[in-house]
Design a protein around this motif. Sequence first.
Motif, short mmCIF file in Angstrom:
data_model
loop_
_atom_site.label_atom_id
_atom_site.label_comp_id
_atom_site.label_asym_id
_atom_site.label_seq_id
_atom_site.Cartn_x
_atom_site.Cartn_y
_atom_site.Cartn_z
N ASP A 46 0.82 -1.21 0.00
CA ASP A 46 0.00 0.00 0.00
C ASP A 46 0.86 1.27 0.00
N ILE A 47 1.81 1.30 -0.93
CA ILE A 47 2.67 2.47 -1.10
C ILE A 47 2.32 3.11 -2.43
N PRO A 48 1.47 4.14 -2.40
CA PRO A 48 1.09 4.79 -3.65
C PRO A 48 2.31 5.34 -4.40
N LYS A 49 2.32 5.13 -5.69
CA LYS A 49 3.36 5.67 -6.57
C LYS A 49 4.77 5.28 -6.12
N PHE A 50 4.95 4.01 -5.77
CA PHE A 50 6.25 3.54 -5.30
C PHE A 50 7.33 3.75 -6.36
N THR A 51 7.01 3.47 -7.61
CA THR A 51 7.98 3.67 -8.68
C THR A 51 8.38 5.14 -8.78
N LEU A 52 7.43 6.03 -8.62
CA LEU A 52 7.73 7.46 -8.65
C LEU A 52 8.63 7.84 -7.48
N ARG A 53 8.40 7.26 -6.32
CA ARG A 53 9.25 7.55 -5.16
C ARG A 53 10.69 7.11 -5.40
N ILE A 54 10.86 5.96 -6.05
CA ILE A 54 12.22 5.52 -6.40
C ILE A 54 12.83 6.48 -7.42
N SER A 55 12.03 6.94 -8.36
CA SER A 55 12.51 7.89 -9.37
C SER A 55 12.98 9.19 -8.72
N LEU A 56 12.21 9.69 -7.76
CA LEU A 56 12.60 10.93 -7.07
C LEU A 56 13.87 10.73 -6.25
N TRP A 57 13.99 9.56 -5.62
CA TRP A 57 15.22 9.22 -4.87
C TRP A 57 16.41 9.22 -5.84
N TYR A 58 16.24 8.60 -7.00
CA TYR A 58 17.31 8.53 -7.99
C TYR A 58 17.71 9.94 -8.46
N GLN A 59 16.72 10.78 -8.71
CA GLN A 59 17.02 12.13 -9.16
C GLN A 59 17.83 12.89 -8.12
N GLN A 60 17.49 12.72 -6.84
CA GLN A 60 18.27 13.35 -5.78
C GLN A 60 19.69 12.81 -5.77
N LYS A 61 19.81 11.52 -5.96
CA LYS A 61 21.13 10.86 -5.92
C LYS A 61 22.05 11.37 -7.01
N VAL A 62 21.53 11.57 -8.22
CA VAL A 62 22.36 12.01 -9.34
C VAL A 62 22.32 13.51 -9.58
N GLY A 63 21.45 14.21 -8.84
CA GLY A 63 21.37 15.66 -8.97
C GLY A 63 20.79 16.13 -10.29
N MET A 64 19.86 15.37 -10.84
CA MET A 64 19.21 15.75 -12.09
C MET A 64 17.71 15.55 -11.95
N GLN A 65 16.96 16.26 -12.77
CA GLN A 65 15.51 16.10 -12.76
C GLN A 65 15.04 15.58 -14.11
N SER A 66 13.93 14.84 -14.07
CA SER A 66 13.39 14.27 -15.28
C SER A 66 11.92 13.97 -15.09
N ASP A 67 11.20 13.87 -16.19
CA ASP A 67 9.79 13.50 -16.16
C ASP A 67 9.58 12.01 -16.41
N VAL A 68 10.66 11.26 -16.57
CA VAL A 68 10.54 9.83 -16.83
C VAL A 68 10.93 9.04 -15.59
N LEU A 69 10.52 7.78 -15.55
CA LEU A 69 10.78 6.94 -14.40
C LEU A 69 12.25 6.52 -14.33
#
Length: 111
Positions: A46-69
């Motif tokens: 019951d974790i809404p948008k879990f894939t999106l949460r991983i995507s946001l974590w990844y973006q923080q990790k690499v210091g870039m933003q994107s609209d893709v997963l």
Amino acid sequence: MDKTSKILEWIDVLRRRPLMILSDTSFFSLRGYIEGYIDALGLAYDIPKFTLRISLWYQQKVGMQSDVLWINQIVSYNSDKSDEELKLMVLQLLTDFFEENPEWYKPEYWS
């Protein structure tokens, strides 16, 4: 063994013995399997948008933003890498995510 440890063990099997889980060793097979697995974890815990949460974590990790997963981001940012290199990157980043977020399965963790 807790949930995170079990997932890290599963990732290790994917890394060392992919044909125990996948039908072939292609990047696309691994990618499809992981995307489905992550979606299933989100639904099961019951974790809404879990894939999106991983995507946001990844973006923080690499210091870039994107609209893709996150997996698509890896492919996009590393277009010069071989399929083997991409597979290793995806599995390592997935390992990093679960190691850095050991309580990922608790809905309140994401509140």
